[in-house]
Design an enzyme around this catalytic site. Structure first.
Site, PDB file in Angstrom:
ATOM      1  N   ASP A 164    -102.250  32.068  35.910  1.00 54.86           N
ATOM      2  CA  ASP A 164    -103.166  32.007  34.857  1.00 54.86           C
ATOM      3  C   ASP A 164    -102.306  30.944  34.015  1.00 54.86           C
ATOM      4  O   ASP A 164    -101.247  30.822  33.835  1.00 54.86           O
ATOM      5  CB  ASP A 164    -103.475  33.191  34.094  1.00 54.86           C
ATOM      6  CG  ASP A 164    -104.799  33.420  33.603  1.00 54.86           C
ATOM      7  OD1 ASP A 164    -105.398  32.133  33.264  1.00 54.86           O
ATOM      8  OD2 ASP A 164    -105.555  34.026  33.158  1.00 54.86           O
TER       9      ASP A 164
HETATM   10  C1  NOJ Z   1    -107.434  31.915  31.343  1.00 49.38           C
HETATM   11  C2  NOJ Z   1    -108.230  32.775  32.177  1.00 49.38           C
HETATM   12  O1  NOJ Z   1    -107.691  34.256  31.961  1.00 49.38           O
HETATM   13  C3  NOJ Z   1    -108.641  32.543  33.372  1.00 49.38           C
HETATM   14  O2  NOJ Z   1    -109.582  33.343  33.831  1.00 49.38           O
HETATM   15  C4  NOJ Z   1    -109.111  31.045  33.588  1.00 49.38           C
HETATM   16  O3  NOJ Z   1    -109.552  30.894  34.605  1.00 49.38           O
HETATM   17  C5  NOJ Z   1    -107.991  30.003  33.020  1.00 49.38           C
HETATM   18  N1  NOJ Z   1    -107.784  30.344  31.489  1.00 49.38           N
HETATM   19  C6  NOJ Z   1    -108.660  28.639  33.033  1.00 49.38           C
HETATM   20  O4  NOJ Z   1    -109.521  28.479  31.931  1.00 49.38           O
END
Ligand code: NOJ
Length: 765
Positions: A274
């Site tokens: 993430d």
């Molecule tokens: C953080 C989020 O937790 C995740 O779900 C997301 O895909 C990414 N950022 C990218 O925006």
């Protein structure tokens, strides 16, 4: 006529929609994909391999995540784009109903259709990897900010939903990304850099979870995603049993990628972090991460990765990272040129011109390529209507009949979204259609309830009166008199921890209706004998202040409906769609009745959260503790009635010794009849109780099957469920493996987790 339903779905109830897609691609097998990926990677330089496994940096490229071009080989950069309800930060796309709404349909075909349509939109917009579906947060704590992105508080339901969602995206040649791995169950303390919002912590939250709960609950939906061929998985922000989820060899190399003989899921695609989930790319890579996102801060970026490689980082592992990434690309046949050009900049959706792609391109960045055909709006509308749960219906309140001419509409949630909420959809006012954060989507095309109802009622020569100010009690009282029906709209919002909305930092501070919705409902019901409450919500809300009010004649839980909100609501209220949604979570009488709360406070720098309830989340907790919910998991009313055959047909069980983990041990057959006067759909649910020798902490019963059946008045259908060895198994902590006991299993089939209408014992040997 008797029709036997099988698993997975047979195109049928929604064939009118499904038939409009062009032919699906046939993804390559992993073996075929690896055969193509390995020689491709063999020709890459060290820098190219590093670049392929590391993002370009936050906002450095058009997409949520970007991996640089390899110009020498004509390899176009990879575009990774949010999110699970449709493309975010991109124009001319559809905002689909959220996961929780789609879960509430309990309809495999609709789950597939939603993702298939998303696959088309991602493909047309040139996206390589869609950052969807979400199998966790699964909804351990009802107030947690992002439970609505997944499909409900049950692993089996989420498993089916994840598999159909992966298939839908990948049938269009778009790589799915199952997220967030793993035990990522709240927003607060998820990420050290978020702590700016709430005070210092030096490590993110540590989810302390038993092996059994990991395997049977949190990992379960990912097993299905992997079986369905998911090309990628995203590891999560917080720690699991003291290790960062993205730096844990236990969780990635063993549990996710490891071989099934040791309980691993055997995942063969690539794992991405993430965004900023790891500040130590060496550790992440060693643990099994294949791509570090977004790739900057000096810690996670290319510079650090180059250093890593030049200081003796294991070259075999780097090769493997690149091969896995490209294998997903080949598996979805992205080498065959089916993806469109990337025609948007999701970081600058409102600018016509700008700079993107490694800062090198200056020119037009948004080309406004349409990707939202009317078919996708029709799919959204059907899901939103079939994912609406009718919780109460007395005095023949619904469906609204010809006698209803004067309609009163109350509450801000009925009205349009008038302010610019940005690409994270940080909306404070107007109707609620999706939560905020990276799981949100485009709200440009939202049909609000007030507009749709006004149009519908005008066509019926009726009148609509409205008060959208939640706090104008005098105005509400005055207008609520003299209506044939009063619709009181309330909502409850939540989202990602990056943003604070009215004091809620992602997670909800409590689970009551926002903007004093309880007072709004009571004010309307005080004047109007036919008050129907319409709820848009990210999850459970407490309804006790008004649920038994005699003037509250009906309650409609429309969840998070996406762009077709108003249209789908008209379908349900006036009966064009007979409600068939069932609750994908429990609605309690008070928040304290749930197993789990968000960890809102922590004294010290290294927050922890003990998952002491282990498997017993949501209905399993209520069953174990004998707590009466207001509305149980699986509950939902219809405008017709269904009756169930009293006895279950059960095939002779195969011996466990002769059955593989995913093989069927026995089948269960039942009959359901529409005994009312209108056509409708029933979700027939199968719950299973393990033999009494199962260890302590085993749920009283757990969902192990469901089928949604369409029935004309007086029609009977036979429904059949396949119960697999996996369904019978639990994770044995001592043997460190899955175990299915010999003995008597209790099978219950019914209309909800508490409305069990036929029960039988099956002895398995
Ligand atoms: C953080 C989020 O937790 C995740 O779900 C997301 O895909 C990414 N950022 C990218 O925006």
């Amino acid at each position: 006529m008797v029709v036997l339903l099988a698993t997975p779905f047979v195109a049928g109830q929604h064939a009118d929609l499904l038939s409009q897609f062009s032919t699906a691609i046939t993804p390559r097998t992993w073996d075929e994909a690896y055969v193509l990926a390995a020689p491709f990677v063999a020709q890459l330089s060290l820098t190219e391999k590093i670049s392929l496994t590391t993002g370009t940096g936050i906002a450095l490229g058009p997409c949520s995540g970007n991996v640089a071009n390899i110009p020498r080989l004509n390899f176009r950069y990879l575009c990774l784009q949010d999110g699970p309800a449709g493309l975010r930060g991109v124009d001319l796309v559809t905002l689909f109903p959220a996961g929780i709404t789609t879960g509430a349909t309990w309809d495999r075909e609709l789950l597939y259709l939603r993702s298939r349509a998303m696959g088309v939109e991602n493909r047309l917009k040139g996206v390589n990897v869609a950052l969807a579906p979400v199998g966790g947060a699964i909804g351990r704590a009802p107030a947690a900010g992002r439970g609505w992105e997944s499909f409900g508080a049950d692993p089996w339901l989420n498993g089916v939903a994840n598999a159909e969602s992966v298939r839908g995206l990948q049938d269009e040649g778009v790589v799915a990304c199952a997220k967030h791995w793993i035990a990522n169950e709240q927003e607060k303390y998820r990420l050290v850099i978020d702590s700016i919002a709430y005070g210092p912590i030096f490590k993110s939250l540590d989810s302390q979870v038993s092996q059994r709960a990991l395997r049977e609950l949190y990992e379960w939906p990912f097993f299905d995603a992997v079986q369905a061929g998911a090309g990628s998985v995203m590891c999560s922000y917080q720690r699991v049993n003291s290790e960062y989820a993205c730096e844990s060899a236990t969780m990635i190399a063993q549990h996710l990628k490891g071989n099934s003989s040791t309980g691993g899921l055997g995942f063969r695609g690539f794992v991405m972090t993430d965004w900023f989930a790891s500040a130590a790319p060496d550790l992440a890579a060693t643990a099994g991460v294949d791509m570090v996102m977004p790739g900057d801060l000096g810690l996670t970026g290319i510079a650090a990765a180059t250093k890593r490689a030049s200081t003796g980082f294991n070259g075999t592992r780097l090769d493997e990272m690149a091969v896995r990434t490209l294998a997903a690309w080949f598996k979805m046949r992205q080498d065959e040129g089916r993806l469109g050009n990337i025609s948007f900049s999701s970081w600058n959706p409102d600018s016509e011109f700008g700079a993107w792609v490694d800062r090198a391109y200056i020119g037009q960045i948004n080309f406004h390529v349409p990707a939202n055909p009317p078919l996708h709006a029709a799919i959204s509308r059907r899901i939103a209507a079939e994912g609406t749960v009718l919780l109460k219906n007395t005095k023949g309140a619904l469906p609204l009949g010809a006698g209803i001419k004067r309609v009163g509409i109350f509450g801000n949630d009925a009205g349009p979204i008038t302010k610019d909420c940005g690409t994270f959809t940080i909306c404070e006012e107007g109707t609620l259609v999706v939560g905020w954060g990276s799981g949100s989507g485009l709200i440009d095309h939202v049909v609000d309830p007030l507009s749709a109802i006004t149009e519908h009622v005008s066509a019926l020569s009726g009148s609509v009166d409205s008060v959208l100010d939640d706090y104008d009690y005098a105005g509400i009282r005055q207008k609520a008199r003299d209506q044939d029906v009063c619709l009181a709209f309330i909502n409850s919002r939540s989202g990602e921890g990056t943003n604070n909305v009215q004091g809620n930092q992602g997670d909800r501070n409590n689970i009551t209706a926002w903007r004093d919705g309880d007072t709004l409902v009571r004010t309307v019901a005080g004047e109007c004998a036919n008050t129907i409450v319409v709820i848009h919500s990210v999850g459970a809300i407490i309804m006790e202040p008004w649920i038994e009010h005699p003037n509250v004649t009906a309650v409609v839980l429309a969840n998070l409906p996406g762009q077709e909100s108003g249209n789908s609501l008209v379908d349900v209220l006036w009966g064009a769609t007979n409600p068939s949604g069932k609750l994908p979570y429990t609605i309690a009488k008070q928040e304290a009745d749930y197993c789990c709360r968000v960890q809102y406070e922590w004294t010290g720098f290294f927050p922890e959260q003990k998952f002491d309830e282990a498997l017993l989340i949501d209905y399993k907790w209520f069953d174990a503790k004998r707590i009466a919910p207001r509305f149980e998991f699986g509950f939902g009313l219809s405008y017709t009635n269904f009756t169930y055959g009293g006895t279950l047909g059960i095939s002779t069980p195969k011996s466990l010794a002769a059955t593989g983990f995913v093989d069927t041990v026995f089948t269960v057959t039942t009959q359901v009849t529409n005994s009312g006067d209108v056509a409708g759909k029933e979700v027939v649910q199968l719950y299973l109780s393990l033999p009494s020798a199962a260890p302590a902490g085993t749920p009283v019963r757990q969902l192990r099957g469901f089928e949604k059946v369409a029935l004309q008045p007086r029609e009977t259908k036979q429904v059949s469920f396949k119960v697999t060895r996996r369904d019978l198994s639990y994770w044995d902590e001592t043997a460190k493996g899955w175990l299915a006991l010999k003995g008597a299993y209790e099978i219950s089939v019914g209309a909800s987790s508490r409305d069990l209408l036929a029960t039988a014992n099956v002895v398995v040997s």
